[in-house]
Design an enzyme around this catalytic site. Structure first.
Site, short mmCIF file in Angstrom:
data_model
loop_
_atom_site.label_atom_id
_atom_site.label_comp_id
_atom_site.label_asym_id
_atom_site.label_seq_id
_atom_site.Cartn_x
_atom_site.Cartn_y
_atom_site.Cartn_z
N SER A 163 92.47 36.45 15.52
CA SER A 163 93.86 36.72 15.15
C SER A 163 94.09 36.53 13.66
O SER A 163 93.58 35.57 13.07
CB SER A 163 94.80 35.76 15.88
OG SER A 163 94.74 35.93 17.28
N ILE A 211 103.33 38.75 15.20
CA ILE A 211 103.55 39.17 16.58
C ILE A 211 103.94 40.65 16.62
O ILE A 211 104.79 41.08 15.85
CB ILE A 211 104.71 38.33 17.18
CG1 ILE A 211 104.28 36.88 17.34
CG2 ILE A 211 105.19 38.91 18.50
CD1 ILE A 211 105.41 35.96 17.75
N TYR A 250 99.49 55.56 15.36
CA TYR A 250 100.26 54.32 15.17
C TYR A 250 101.67 54.47 15.77
O TYR A 250 102.28 53.51 16.25
CB TYR A 250 100.30 53.90 13.70
CG TYR A 250 100.58 52.42 13.51
CD1 TYR A 250 99.70 51.47 14.01
CD2 TYR A 250 101.73 51.98 12.85
CE1 TYR A 250 99.96 50.11 13.87
CE2 TYR A 250 101.99 50.63 12.70
CZ TYR A 250 101.09 49.69 13.21
OH TYR A 250 101.36 48.36 13.06
N LYS A 292 107.54 48.89 12.78
CA LYS A 292 107.22 48.21 11.51
C LYS A 292 108.20 48.62 10.41
O LYS A 292 108.52 47.82 9.53
CB LYS A 292 105.78 48.51 11.08
CG LYS A 292 104.71 47.86 11.97
CD LYS A 292 104.77 46.34 11.98
CE LYS A 292 103.51 45.72 12.59
NZ LYS A 292 103.64 44.25 12.75
C1 1JT Z 1 99.80 46.61 17.78
C2 1JT Z 1 98.54 47.11 18.08
C3 1JT Z 1 100.17 46.42 16.45
C4 1JT Z 1 97.67 47.43 17.06
C5 1JT Z 1 98.05 47.24 15.74
C6 1JT Z 1 99.29 46.73 15.44
N1 1JT Z 1 99.41 46.64 14.10
C7 1JT Z 1 98.26 47.08 13.56
N2 1JT Z 1 97.45 47.44 14.55
C8 1JT Z 1 96.13 47.96 14.37
C9 1JT Z 1 96.15 49.43 14.07
C10 1JT Z 1 96.43 50.33 15.05
C11 1JT Z 1 96.40 51.70 14.76
C12 1JT Z 1 96.12 52.13 13.51
C13 1JT Z 1 95.85 51.20 12.51
C14 1JT Z 1 95.87 49.85 12.80
C15 1JT Z 1 98.08 47.31 19.48
C16 1JT Z 1 99.19 47.16 20.50
C17 1JT Z 1 100.10 46.03 20.17
C18 1JT Z 1 100.78 46.26 18.82
O1 1JT Z 1 96.09 53.47 13.29
C19 1JT Z 1 95.31 53.93 12.24
C20 1JT Z 1 96.72 52.72 15.84
#
Ligand code: 1JT
Length: 260
Positions: free
Chosen positions: A20, A93, A156, A163
């Site tokens: 984390s 979170i 995303y 966000k």
């Molecule tokens: C959540 C998840 C929030 C993955 C997350 C997030 N914030 C960053 N990531 C990683 C991520 C995800 C994608 C991305 C880039 C980074 C999973 C579910 C819970 C909330 O796309 C290029 C899709």
């Protein structure tokens, strides 16, 4: 070397396991001399967070599901008795339904949209309000965000919208809490392979693509995010509020990256 957070107490929400971002931040805070309080979400995470908290000599490990007002209230009641002053709050979170991070954004359901907003954005407001009475020496609130808030990043989707909302919350909270000398900022991290990211379709390709074109030519590490979080929580960050600080190897400045 002098420690950045000596004499400060930090409350960190969002440690789920040792990968984390919140865990790396906790470790950096302890290294810098802070006293640490951790929370966990639900009984399933209790044991893991208690174990990690033990390694970090956390003074307290308490339950806190941010979607349950009564748990937030119980957290504050508990803290008032044992740690009457909080100097730093870390909010790490987020949640969205898996299917909302793979289907076209157009297909986002009302429930999925609201769930992402509640857990990922509103929770910052709820926790800040709950903890504010304990931040009697002023202090710092830091949350985590991602570039998908201001740019379209494939998959995303609903998290990008959440966000964007979170980043706006940072600015409004900074304006409200500034007069009490509480600073509110977000760190926008480059993509990191945490447990949250693990199930994301083509995530390895995202990591490769970013490392190929980002000015620093590598993927963001949790330790880099953690050191910026320590700076923001420290008196060194005293002039910074309402900001989104990019810790992403410089990726966000690039218009069109051609990998070499
Ligand atoms: C959540 C998840 C929030 C993955 C997350 C997030 N914030 C960053 N990531 C990683 C991520 C995800 C994608 C991305 C880039 C980074 C999973 C579910 C819970 C909330 O796309 C290029 C899709």
């Amino acid at each position: 070397m002098a420690q950045l957070l000596e004499g400060k107490t930090a409350l960190v929400l969002g440690v789920a396991n040792k990968w984390s971002i919140a865990y790396a931040i906790s470790a950096a805070f302890v290294r810098e001399g802070a006293s640490l309080i951790l929370t966990y979400q639900g009984e399933r995470q209790r044991e893991t967070v208690e174990e990690l908290g033990g390694e970090l000599h956390a003074s307290k490990i308490l339950p806190c599901d941010v979607t349950k007002p009564e748990e937030l209230e119980a957290l504050v009641t508990n803290l008032k008795q044992s740690a009457p002053v909080i100097d730093s709050l870390v909010h790490s979170i987020a949640f969205a339904n898996r299917e909302d991070l793979s289907r076209p954004f157009l297909e986002t359901s009302r429930d999925g949209f609201l769930l992402a907003q509640e857990v990922s954005a509103y929770s910052l407001v709820a926790v800040s309000r709950a903890i504010a009475p304990l931040m009697t020496r002023g202090g710092s609130i830091t949350t985590l965000t991602y570039l998908g808030s201001t740019r379209v990043v494939q998959n995303y989707n609903v998290m990008g919208v959440a966000k964007a909302s979170l980043e706006a919350c940072v600015r409004y909270l900074a304006a409200d809490m500034g007069p009490k000398r509480v600073r509110v900022n977000a760190i926008s991290a480059g993509p990191i392979k945490t447990t949250s990211a693990r199930g994301v379709k083509d995530f390895s390709k995202v990591l490769e693509g970013v490392a190929a074109v980002a000015p620093l030519r590598h993927n963001t590490e949790t330790a880099e995010v953690a050191d910026t979080a320590a700076f923001l929580a420290s008196d060194m960050g005293r002039g910074v509020t309402g900001n989104i600080v990019y810790v992403d190897s410089g990726f966000q400045i690039i218009g069109l990256g051609i990998s070499d």
